[in-house]
Design an enzyme around this catalytic site. Structure first.
Site, PDB file in Angstrom:
ATOM      1  N   GLU A  97       0.833  -1.198   0.000  1.00 17.88           N
ATOM      2  CA  GLU A  97       0.000   0.000   0.000  1.00 17.88           C
ATOM      3  C   GLU A  97       0.870   1.251   0.000  1.00 17.88           C
ATOM      4  OE1 GLU A  97      -2.401   1.471  -0.772  1.00 17.88           O
ATOM      5  OE2 GLU A  97      -3.961   1.667   0.743  1.00 17.88           O
ATOM      6  N   ASP A 101      -3.359   5.680   6.540  1.00 20.46           N
ATOM      7  CA  ASP A 101      -3.822   6.959   7.098  1.00 20.46           C
ATOM      8  C   ASP A 101      -4.756   6.668   8.276  1.00 20.46           C
ATOM      9  OD1 ASP A 101      -4.470   9.637   7.408  1.00 20.46           O
ATOM     10  OD2 ASP A 101      -5.840   9.683   5.703  1.00 20.46           O
ATOM     11  N   ASP A 157      -1.993  10.376  -4.957  1.00 19.03           N
ATOM     12  CA  ASP A 157      -2.618  11.334  -5.878  1.00 19.03           C
ATOM     13  C   ASP A 157      -3.484  12.351  -5.172  1.00 19.03           C
ATOM     14  OD1 ASP A 157      -4.700   9.355  -5.206  1.00 19.03           O
ATOM     15  OD2 ASP A 157      -5.892  10.463  -6.673  1.00 19.03           O
ATOM     16  N   ARG A 163       0.623  11.314  -9.304  1.00 12.80           N
ATOM     17  CA  ARG A 163       1.154   9.983  -8.974  1.00 12.80           C
ATOM     18  C   ARG A 163       2.551   9.776  -9.540  1.00 12.80           C
ATOM     19  NH1 ARG A 163      -3.181   6.994  -6.956  1.00 12.80           N
ATOM     20  NH2 ARG A 163      -5.162   7.248  -8.035  1.00 12.80           N
TER      21      ARG A 163
HETATM   22  P1  IMP Z   1      -6.939   4.853   5.109  1.00 19.77           P
HETATM   23  O1  IMP Z   1      -8.022   3.868   4.895  1.00 19.77           O
HETATM   24  O2  IMP Z   1      -7.444   6.119   5.736  1.00 19.77           O
HETATM   25  O3  IMP Z   1      -5.749   4.311   5.841  1.00 19.77           O
HETATM   26  O4  IMP Z   1      -6.546   5.378   3.709  1.00 19.77           O
HETATM   27  C1  IMP Z   1      -5.580   4.889   2.952  1.00 19.77           C
HETATM   28  C2  IMP Z   1      -5.737   5.499   1.575  1.00 19.77           C
HETATM   29  O5  IMP Z   1      -6.042   6.894   1.641  1.00 19.77           O
HETATM   30  C3  IMP Z   1      -4.439   5.408   0.842  1.00 19.77           C
HETATM   31  O6  IMP Z   1      -4.419   4.257   0.063  1.00 19.77           O
HETATM   32  C4  IMP Z   1      -4.428   6.635  -0.001  1.00 19.77           C
HETATM   33  O7  IMP Z   1      -4.990   6.335  -1.256  1.00 19.77           O
HETATM   34  C5  IMP Z   1      -5.315   7.598   0.695  1.00 19.77           C
HETATM   35  N1  IMP Z   1      -4.536   8.653   1.367  1.00 19.77           N
HETATM   36  C6  IMP Z   1      -4.335   8.823   2.679  1.00 19.77           C
HETATM   37  N2  IMP Z   1      -3.569   9.869   2.937  1.00 19.77           N
HETATM   38  C7  IMP Z   1      -3.264  10.413   1.748  1.00 19.77           C
HETATM   39  C8  IMP Z   1      -2.482  11.549   1.337  1.00 19.77           C
HETATM   40  O8  IMP Z   1      -1.872  12.287   2.148  1.00 19.77           O
HETATM   41  N3  IMP Z   1      -2.402  11.759   0.001  1.00 19.77           N
HETATM   42  C9  IMP Z   1      -3.023  10.984  -0.914  1.00 19.77           C
HETATM   43  N4  IMP Z   1      -3.764   9.917  -0.583  1.00 19.77           N
HETATM   44  C10 IMP Z   1      -3.875   9.635   0.735  1.00 19.77           C
HETATM   45 MG    MG Z   2      -4.862   4.103  -1.950  1.00 21.26          MG
END
Ligand code: IMP
Ligand code: MG
Length: 177
Positions: A97, A101, A157, A163
Site C-alpha cells: 500500500e 492513514d 494522488d 502519482r
Molecule cells: P486509510 O483507509 O485512511 O488508511 O486510507 C488509505 C488510503 O487513503 C491510501 O491508500 C491513499 O490512497 C489515501 N490517502 C491517505 N492519505 C493520503 C495523502 O496524504 N495523500 C493521498 N492519498 C492519501
Molecule cells: Mg490508496
C-alpha cells in the site's frame, strides 16, 4: 506540476534505501513461502512495482482496488471495487500500500483475506501516518512515518494527479483548499 509542491519529504534516493532495507527483511521471511502479493491500486502501483523487483523469492501478484477516499477527505467507507482472482485459502498474503492513514482500508482488506482463510496476512506500506489513525491497525513494515499533511507523489494522488512524481511531497494547500 512541481510548482504545486510545498516541500519534498522523501526523494528517490531515500525511498530506494528504505525499499532495499524492507526487501532484505521480506527476502529472509518469505524465502520458501511463495506469497500472493496484493498491491492496492491505484496508489500502490509505483511503490509495489519498485518493491517487488527487489524480492528474490517466488511470488504471485494479484492486485485489488479499494476506495475509501474522495478528494482530500476520507469518506470512512471501504469498498472493494475490483477483487483479486486468486484463492487465498491457506496461502500467505502480503498487501502493498502507498500510505496507511486512518487505517480503515488495510484493516478492512486484511479482515477480508483472513475470513477467506489466508495462512497469514502482512502489510507493507511506503508511508505510515500515525497521527490520523482512527482504528487500531499497524503495518508490519513501512518505509517512513509521514506528517499529518496532504501528500502526493510516488503513487499518491490528488484527484488522480501527481502519482508520477518521483518523490513524496506535501501538496500546496491552495491546490485543494
Ligand atoms: P486509510 O483507509 O485512511 O488508511 O486510507 C488509505 C488510503 O487513503 C491510501 O491508500 C491513499 O490512497 C489515501 N490517502 C491517505 N492519505 C493520503 C495523502 O496524504 N495523500 C493521498 N492519498 C492519501
Ligand atoms: Mg490508496
Amino acid at each position: 506540476m512541481n510548482n504545486d509542491i510545498e516541500k519534498v519529504l522523501f526523494d528517490q534516493t531515500q525511498l530506494d534505501k528504505r525499499m532495499d532495507e524492507m526487501a532484505d527483511e521480506l527476502n529472509q521471511k518469505y524465502a520458501d513461502k511463495q506469497p500472493i502479493i496484493i498491491p492496492v491500486l491505484n496508489g500502490a502501483m509505483i511503490f509495489a512495482s519498485d518493491m517487488i523487483k527487489r524480492l528474490n523469492f517466488k511470488l504471485t501478484i494479484d492486485p485489488i482496488k479499494a476506495s475509501s477516499y474522495a478528494g482530500a477527505e476520507s469518506t470512512g467507507k471501504v469498498k472493494i471495487t475490483q477483487d483479486i482472482k486468486s484463492d487465498v485459502k491457506d496461502q500467505p498474503v502480503i498487501f502493498m500500500e502507498d500510505i496507511i492513514d486512518t487505517g480503515r482500508t488495510l484493516q478492512a482488506l486484511s479482515e477480508v483475506m483472513k475470513d477467506r482463510g489466508a495462512a497469514s496476512v502482512e502489510v507493507v506500506a511506503m508511508l505510515d501516518k500515525p497521527t490520523t489513525r482512527v482504528v487500531d491497525f499497524h503495518a508490519d513494515y513501512y518505509g517512513f512515518q509521514a506528517p499529518d499533511a496532504f501528500l502526493v507523489g510516488y503513487g499518491l494522488d490528488y484527484n488522480g494527479l501527481y502519482r508520477n512524481l518521483p518523490y513524496v511531497g506535501i501538496l500546496k494547500r491552495k491546490i485543494y483548499a
